[in-house]
Design a protein around this motif. Structure first.
Motif, PDB file in Angstrom:
ATOM      1  N   ALA A  79      -3.426 -51.370  -6.856  1.00  0.00           N
ATOM      2  CA  ALA A  79      -3.084 -51.966  -8.350  1.00  0.00           C
ATOM      3  C   ALA A  79      -3.841 -53.023  -8.655  1.00  0.00           C
ATOM      4  O   ALA A  79      -3.710 -53.307 -10.079  1.00  0.00           O
ATOM      5  CB  ALA A  79      -1.612 -52.242  -8.377  1.00  0.00           C
ATOM      6  N   VAL A  80      -4.355 -53.901  -7.788  1.00  0.00           N
ATOM      7  CA  VAL A  80      -5.045 -54.953  -8.146  1.00  0.00           C
ATOM      8  C   VAL A  80      -6.478 -55.096  -7.838  1.00  0.00           C
ATOM      9  O   VAL A  80      -7.181 -55.922  -8.564  1.00  0.00           O
ATOM     10  CB  VAL A  80      -4.384 -56.391  -7.458  1.00  0.00           C
ATOM     11  N   TYR A  81      -7.001 -54.200  -6.914  1.00  0.00           N
ATOM     12  CA  TYR A  81      -8.485 -54.211  -6.684  1.00  0.00           C
ATOM     13  C   TYR A  81      -9.199 -53.651  -7.947  1.00  0.00           C
ATOM     14  O   TYR A  81      -9.254 -52.596  -8.098  1.00  0.00           O
ATOM     15  CB  TYR A  81      -8.475 -53.193  -5.413  1.00  0.00           C
ATOM     16  N   GLY A  82     -10.242 -54.473  -8.118  1.00  0.00           N
ATOM     17  CA  GLY A  82     -11.218 -54.134  -8.984  1.00  0.00           C
ATOM     18  C   GLY A  82     -12.622 -53.504  -8.535  1.00  0.00           C
ATOM     19  O   GLY A  82     -12.999 -52.367  -8.572  1.00  0.00           O
ATOM     20  N   THR A  83     -13.327 -54.521  -7.636  1.00  0.00           N
ATOM     21  CA  THR A  83     -14.510 -54.118  -7.196  1.00  0.00           C
ATOM     22  C   THR A  83     -14.757 -55.175  -6.145  1.00  0.00           C
ATOM     23  O   THR A  83     -14.088 -56.245  -6.112  1.00  0.00           O
ATOM     24  CB  THR A  83     -15.756 -53.990  -8.303  1.00  0.00           C
ATOM     25  N   GLN A  84     -15.890 -54.951  -5.370  1.00  0.00           N
ATOM     26  CA  GLN A  84     -16.569 -55.968  -4.630  1.00  0.00           C
ATOM     27  C   GLN A  84     -18.147 -55.638  -4.587  1.00  0.00           C
ATOM     28  O   GLN A  84     -18.431 -54.780  -4.724  1.00  0.00           O
ATOM     29  CB  GLN A  84     -15.939 -55.774  -3.147  1.00  0.00           C
ATOM     30  N   ILE A  85     -18.717 -56.763  -4.352  1.00  0.00           N
ATOM     31  CA  ILE A  85     -19.881 -56.931  -4.425  1.00  0.00           C
ATOM     32  C   ILE A  85     -20.738 -57.786  -3.003  1.00  0.00           C
ATOM     33  O   ILE A  85     -20.365 -58.777  -3.050  1.00  0.00           O
ATOM     34  CB  ILE A  85     -20.452 -57.843  -5.582  1.00  0.00           C
ATOM     35  N   ALA A  86     -21.166 -56.783  -2.409  1.00  0.00           N
ATOM     36  CA  ALA A  86     -21.894 -57.354  -1.116  1.00  0.00           C
ATOM     37  C   ALA A  86     -22.960 -58.038  -1.145  1.00  0.00           C
ATOM     38  O   ALA A  86     -24.021 -58.020  -2.035  1.00  0.00           O
ATOM     39  CB  ALA A  86     -22.200 -56.103   0.073  1.00  0.00           C
ATOM     40  N   ASP A  87     -23.102 -59.448  -0.653  1.00  0.00           N
ATOM     41  CA  ASP A  87     -24.167 -60.179  -0.907  1.00  0.00           C
ATOM     42  C   ASP A  87     -24.506 -60.569  -2.061  1.00  0.00           C
ATOM     43  O   ASP A  87     -25.535 -60.805  -2.645  1.00  0.00           O
ATOM     44  CB  ASP A  87     -25.475 -59.765  -0.265  1.00  0.00           C
ATOM     45  N   HIS A  88     -23.490 -60.905  -2.909  1.00  0.00           N
ATOM     46  CA  HIS A  88     -23.816 -61.359  -4.607  1.00  0.00           C
ATOM     47  C   HIS A  88     -24.421 -62.829  -4.289  1.00  0.00           C
ATOM     48  O   HIS A  88     -24.838 -63.277  -5.137  1.00  0.00           O
ATOM     49  CB  HIS A  88     -22.355 -61.316  -5.172  1.00  0.00           C
ATOM     50  N   PRO A 118     -14.538 -61.740   9.421  1.00  0.00           N
ATOM     51  CA  PRO A 118     -15.257 -62.961   8.782  1.00  0.00           C
ATOM     52  C   PRO A 118     -14.653 -63.156   7.483  1.00  0.00           C
ATOM     53  O   PRO A 118     -15.396 -63.232   6.350  1.00  0.00           O
ATOM     54  CB  PRO A 118     -16.721 -62.705   8.839  1.00  0.00           C
ATOM     55  N   VAL A 119     -13.166 -63.264   7.312  1.00  0.00           N
ATOM     56  CA  VAL A 119     -12.787 -63.351   5.892  1.00  0.00           C
ATOM     57  C   VAL A 119     -13.130 -64.369   5.335  1.00  0.00           C
ATOM     58  O   VAL A 119     -13.124 -64.531   3.885  1.00  0.00           O
ATOM     59  CB  VAL A 119     -11.108 -63.073   6.070  1.00  0.00           C
ATOM     60  N   ALA A 120     -13.796 -65.594   5.857  1.00  0.00           N
ATOM     61  CA  ALA A 120     -13.950 -66.805   5.214  1.00  0.00           C
ATOM     62  C   ALA A 120     -15.044 -66.698   4.343  1.00  0.00           C
ATOM     63  O   ALA A 120     -15.608 -67.265   3.601  1.00  0.00           O
ATOM     64  CB  ALA A 120     -14.025 -67.844   6.103  1.00  0.00           C
ATOM     65  N   ARG A 121     -15.849 -65.414   4.370  1.00  0.00           N
ATOM     66  CA  ARG A 121     -17.124 -65.097   3.673  1.00  0.00           C
ATOM     67  C   ARG A 121     -16.860 -64.549   2.277  1.00  0.00           C
ATOM     68  O   ARG A 121     -17.727 -64.730   1.395  1.00  0.00           O
ATOM     69  CB  ARG A 121     -18.046 -64.000   4.335  1.00  0.00           C
ATOM     70  N   VAL A 122     -15.369 -64.344   1.961  1.00  0.00           N
ATOM     71  CA  VAL A 122     -15.162 -63.726   0.693  1.00  0.00           C
ATOM     72  C   VAL A 122     -14.848 -64.799  -0.441  1.00  0.00           C
ATOM     73  O   VAL A 122     -14.475 -66.210  -0.303  1.00  0.00           O
ATOM     74  CB  VAL A 122     -13.822 -62.940   0.774  1.00  0.00           C
ATOM     75  N   SER A 123     -15.565 -64.655  -1.633  1.00  0.00           N
ATOM     76  CA  SER A 123     -15.225 -65.232  -2.756  1.00  0.00           C
ATOM     77  C   SER A 123     -14.592 -64.430  -3.827  1.00  0.00           C
ATOM     78  O   SER A 123     -14.851 -63.234  -3.809  1.00  0.00           O
ATOM     79  CB  SER A 123     -16.379 -65.600  -3.528  1.00  0.00           C
ATOM     80  N   LEU A 124     -13.223 -64.870  -4.251  1.00  0.00           N
ATOM     81  CA  LEU A 124     -12.317 -64.047  -5.039  1.00  0.00           C
ATOM     82  C   LEU A 124     -12.569 -64.427  -6.431  1.00  0.00           C
ATOM     83  O   LEU A 124     -12.813 -65.556  -6.869  1.00  0.00           O
ATOM     84  CB  LEU A 124     -10.816 -64.435  -4.609  1.00  0.00           C
TER      85      LEU A 124
END
Length: 209
Positions: A79-88, A118-124
């Motif tokens: 319900a909240v997920y929009g998209t994800q971009i690898a290596d943005h 490696p969750v610390a690699r995420v930018s929200l």
């Protein structure tokens, strides 16, 4: 009588112990700890060009992380997920959600299930719409030939989760009326128009008759 009194006292003691044990057993599992290293940005989901078909993301860890996110982004957090971009950005994954607090919960849950992730690699980032909302909006658009004054060749969620992208002719792209009709059909989900490749017949079944 005395025996009965002892029985009642024993029952109360046993009940108290049972309730205490039940209270411990019924306690909720500890909440997942927040993940350090995650960058939460209130800015909108970044706009980036799609990778060409031959391009390969440079960070296997990021792709592994995307795989671990999938069961939650398509399930509990759909319900909240929009998209994800690898290596943005090199070695990082942009995760765009309509509610960043829920996004942080999602990442904490992934870290709890997969401590090695490696969750610390995420930018929200903040997504305008969820993937589910955009898909439902596309389903409401009439794709039959002749449904609108200009043909609609193809629909897709916007890469930055900002709405629906509809491909049409040059005249269709310039038509404010077409955009208005499409957004009325989507229930208010934003629609952007872009010129698409000419096709003999627009996607979708022809109208009866």
């Amino acid at each position: 009588m005395a025996s009965g009194t002892r029985t009642r006292r024993w029952s109360r003691t046993a009940l108290a112990a049972l309730l205490a044990a039940g209270a411990v057993a019924c306690q909720a599992a500890p909440a997942a700890e927040p993940v350090t290293g995650v960058v939460t940005d209130t800015a909108a989901c970044p706009r980036v060009p799609l990778l060409p078909p031959t391009a390969v993301p440079t960070s296997p860890e990021v792709m592994r992380l995307a795989d671990l996110l999938e069961p939650l982004t398509s399930g509990t957090y759909a319900a909240v997920y929009g998209t994800q971009i690898a290596d943005h950005r090199a070695g990082r994954l942009a995760l765009c959600v309509t509610d960043t607090a829920r996004g942080e919960e999602l990442l904490a849950e992934v870290a709890r299930r997969h401590p090695e992730a490696p969750v610390a690699r995420v930018s929200l980032y903040r997504a305008r719409y969820s993937q589910r909302a955009m898909t439902e909006a596309m389903d409401r658009i009439d794709m039959r030939d002749g449904a609108y004054a200009h043909p609609i060749y193809q629909l897709a969620p916007a890469a930055d989760a900002s709405g629906v992208v509809a491909e049409s002719t040059a005249a269709g792209v310039a038509s404010a009326e077409l955009r208005a009709r499409l957004e009325a059909a989507t229930g208010g989900v934003a629609v952007s128009l872009r010129k698409g490749p000419q096709q003999e017949v627009p996607i979708g079944p022809k109208a009866a008759g």
